[in-house]
Enzyme design. Sequence first.
Site, PDB file in Angstrom:
ATOM      1  N   SER A 186      36.275  35.502  -1.551  1.00  0.00           N
ATOM      2  CA  SER A 186      35.092  34.935  -2.292  1.00  0.00           C
ATOM      3  C   SER A 186      35.696  34.746  -3.487  1.00  0.00           C
ATOM      4  O   SER A 186      36.431  35.757  -4.061  1.00  0.00           O
ATOM      5  CB  SER A 186      33.842  35.847  -2.150  1.00  0.00           C
ATOM      6  N   TYR A 199      29.416  43.859  -2.749  1.00  0.00           N
ATOM      7  CA  TYR A 199      29.861  42.554  -1.936  1.00  0.00           C
ATOM      8  C   TYR A 199      31.172  42.231  -2.832  1.00  0.00           C
ATOM      9  O   TYR A 199      32.269  42.101  -2.436  1.00  0.00           O
ATOM     10  CB  TYR A 199      28.869  41.597  -1.884  1.00  0.00           C
TER      11      TYR A 199
END
Length: 297
Positions: A186, A199
């Site tokens: 990401s 995350y």
Amino acid sequence: MTNIPNPRTQYTTEDFPKQYQEPPALQNKMSPLPDCGETSYTGSGRLKGRKALVTGGDSGIGRAAAIAYAREGADVAINYLPVEQPDAEEVKKLIEAEGRKAILIPGDLSDESFCKELVEKANSELGGLDLLALVAGKQQAVESIMDLSTEQLEKTFQVNVYSLYWTVKAALPHLSEGATIITTTSVEGFDPNPILLDYAATKFAIIGFTKALSKQLAEKGIRVNSVAPGPIWTALQISGGQPQENIPEFGKGTPETPLGRAGQPVELASTYVFLASTDSSYVTGQIYGITGGMPTA
């Protein structure tokens, strides 16, 4: 003059309505529905005869990859959580509409024994395995580290990181030269949001995992690469991945992209196909950013 779409307005630029579902959310209850290529992706036979396993294949980016793989000629097994069965059934119909085999394998990737079962069933039902697209992830926004529970921390790492090790270890005996592994990191692995402390750390770890594994498997003729999405409109966002106040301007407010909008899952599909196909035969250990212009360096 050629009529080329403006990337700033090619997909929806309207504010998204606030909406919340308990995680894991169902894509078919979102408004607007994400575009995963159901009607917009056209294949050209680039993966004819391939056998793919896609985690998180029921919705969002994984769904887009699964649809694209089928339209490129691959048989596809998808993994998802049992409560996501309605979304998975939609994907199954789309894969089978292309004349390809679709295998549904529900289960929790935070369980090591299930990861092994997942690979064995996919290999058995597909009649082989030569493509792993590891897309599934867990994301829950938490404002302060003081409120980040050990339970959430462990679960996020189990789903996002540990499952990669478990799945690849189970799959390697079935993968021969020419096989490909695609992970999903990401933009958070490069420019972390402070409310995504756990995350973002997992996505940074995935970058290291991908680069190291690519070096380890190169001599076997197996390539390993990763896709780094930016803010993409998926069920992950409306089920706690973003605070509700961020939803209306997601992709154009917080976080903000230079292109001024959120991305759609279908916009990543061709990269997952490229990295799976022989078109990328000289590509391994690379991270491909699809971020709307957000930096990945």
